[in-house]
Design a protein around this motif. Structure first.
Motif, PDB file in Angstrom:
ATOM      1  N   ASN A 230       0.821  -1.217   0.000  1.00 36.73           N
ATOM      2  CA  ASN A 230       0.000   0.000   0.000  1.00 36.73           C
ATOM      3  C   ASN A 230       0.856   1.270   0.000  1.00 36.73           C
TER       4      ASN A 230
ATOM      5  N   GLN B  19       0.198   4.663   2.565  1.00 35.19           N
ATOM      6  CA  GLN B  19      -1.228   4.840   2.778  1.00 35.19           C
ATOM      7  C   GLN B  19      -1.650   4.122   4.060  1.00 35.19           C
ATOM      8  N   GLU B  20      -2.955   4.032   4.312  1.00 35.67           N
ATOM      9  CA  GLU B  20      -3.433   3.319   5.498  1.00 35.67           C
ATOM     10  C   GLU B  20      -3.015   1.851   5.441  1.00 35.67           C
ATOM     11  N   LYS B  21      -2.587   1.327   6.576  1.00 32.22           N
ATOM     12  CA  LYS B  21      -2.181  -0.074   6.709  1.00 32.22           C
ATOM     13  C   LYS B  21      -1.104  -0.436   5.689  1.00 32.22           C
ATOM     14  N   SER B  22      -0.093   0.398   5.636  1.00 31.47           N
ATOM     15  CA  SER B  22       1.014   0.166   4.703  1.00 31.47           C
ATOM     16  C   SER B  22       2.250  -0.302   5.471  1.00 31.47           C
TER      17      SER B  22
ATOM     18  N   SER C 147       2.629   2.156   8.740  1.00 33.54           N
ATOM     19  CA  SER C 147       1.831   3.373   8.911  1.00 33.54           C
ATOM     20  C   SER C 147       0.347   3.028   8.861  1.00 33.54           C
ATOM     21  N   ASP C 148      -0.416   3.602   9.784  1.00 33.36           N
ATOM     22  CA  ASP C 148      -1.866   3.424   9.793  1.00 33.36           C
ATOM     23  C   ASP C 148      -2.587   4.587   9.134  1.00 33.36           C
ATOM     24  N   ALA C 149      -1.839   5.596   8.715  1.00 32.71           N
ATOM     25  CA  ALA C 149      -2.420   6.784   8.082  1.00 32.71           C
ATOM     26  C   ALA C 149      -1.433   7.269   7.026  1.00 32.71           C
TER      27      ALA C 149
END
Length: 306
Positions: A95, A118-121, A171-173
């Motif tokens: 992601n 990105q989210e959940k990357s 990263s979650d965001a």
């Protein structure tokens, strides 16, 4: 003869008007090479390094001009500007979109790229014997290693990861990193160690004969075969030395704007621009505009060029 003289005068007048038009494009009320941003951003809410991820793509009257770019590639240097960035899924990352700005294909011995997480990357692992340096320009990420130790890296934070070190960046965001990677140049039994830090925690170093402010993000000791410099210039300040040396550079302009000389060319540059400098290319910088210039600079060190 009179007809030829009139035609010659007309041509000179025409080129003069064109030159004045281009100068007006480059010099605005906001300073040299400034232009209205393509985004309507409240200046009071602008975050550190926001121009890297929200760049001014071009002067407003040239944004719709087909084929327009400030990017340049030559044998001994390259200027890569944001309108030329090509993002695609980053190999071995999840992601995450990446834009390679510098690579061995251009003649460099290192890779420099932007990673938009990105989210959940999550990141991939570099190839064997490749070291990695990452610097956060937007958002935050979590760095974890095989020992289970984790660090939260926010904007202006960084990490150095030795070759063959198992690690992950998550990263979650949305977050944006600038990443440098190169094949480590081993020197005897010397080994590097993982480093995590922040720019404002590093001391200002003396720069004899120069006026800019300098911080080095990595140790100057022999195990490390490159360093990352953070260099600050106030408007009107410039490099005293017109440098020519064997070291290569990879540069990302984090804030501000100015003029960069590379070889025999002079380039208006601004936040978001990246530059590759080959060995022995003449180089010089002057800061313009109304705010400070800050750039991040890769430099190979501590190894015999032979």
């Amino acid at each position: 003869m009179q007809g030829k003289s009139s035609a010659f005068s007309f041509r000179r007048l025409f080129f003069l008007l064109v030159a004045l038009s281009l100068l007006k494009t480059g010099v605005t009320e906001e300073g040299f090479c400034s232009a209205p941003s393509v985004l309507n951003v409240d200046t009071n809410s602008q975050l550190l390094y926001w121009k890297v991820t929200n760049p001014t793509l071009s002067p407003s009257n040239l944004q719709d001009l087909p084929g327009f770019t400030r990017s340049v590639y030559k044998r001994d240097h390259a200027l890569i500007t944001p309108e030329s960035h090509v993002f695609s899924p980053l190999p071995d990352w999840t992601n995450t979109l990446g834009a390679y700005l510098i690579s061995p294909a251009a003649g460099a011995h290192f890779v420099m790229y932007l990673a938009k997480m990105q989210e959940k990357s999550s990141s991939g692992i570099p190839p064997p014997d490749v070291e990695r340096f990452l610097f956060v320009v937007e958002g935050y990420v979590t760095l974890s290693n095989a020992s289970g130790i984790s660090h939260k890296l926010t904007v202006d934070s960084y990490a150095y990861l030795p070759p063959n070190l198992e690690h992950s960046i998550n990263s979650d965001a949305p977050a944006t990193l600038v990443v440098f990677e190169r094949r480590y140049a081993y020197l005897g039994n010397l080994l590097t160690e993982q480093i995590v830090g922040a720019t404002d925690k590093q001391p200002l170093l003396e720069t004899p004969g120069e006026v800019f402010k300098l911080r080095k993000l990595l140790p100057a000791s022999m195990p490390y075969d490159f360093n990352i410099h953070i260099m600050d210039f106030q408007p009107g300040e410039f490099l005293n030395v017109k440098e020519v040396h064997y070291n290569q550079h990879g540069l990302l302009l984090l804030e501000g704007q100015g003029i960069y000389r590379l070889g025999d060319s002079w380039y208006p540059v601004q936040a978001g621009d990246a530059i590759w400098m080959a060995p022995f290319v003449p180089q010089w910088y002057a800061a313009l505009g109304k705010t400070r210039t800050r750039y991040l600079l890769y430099k190979d060190v501590n190894r015999n060029p032979v």
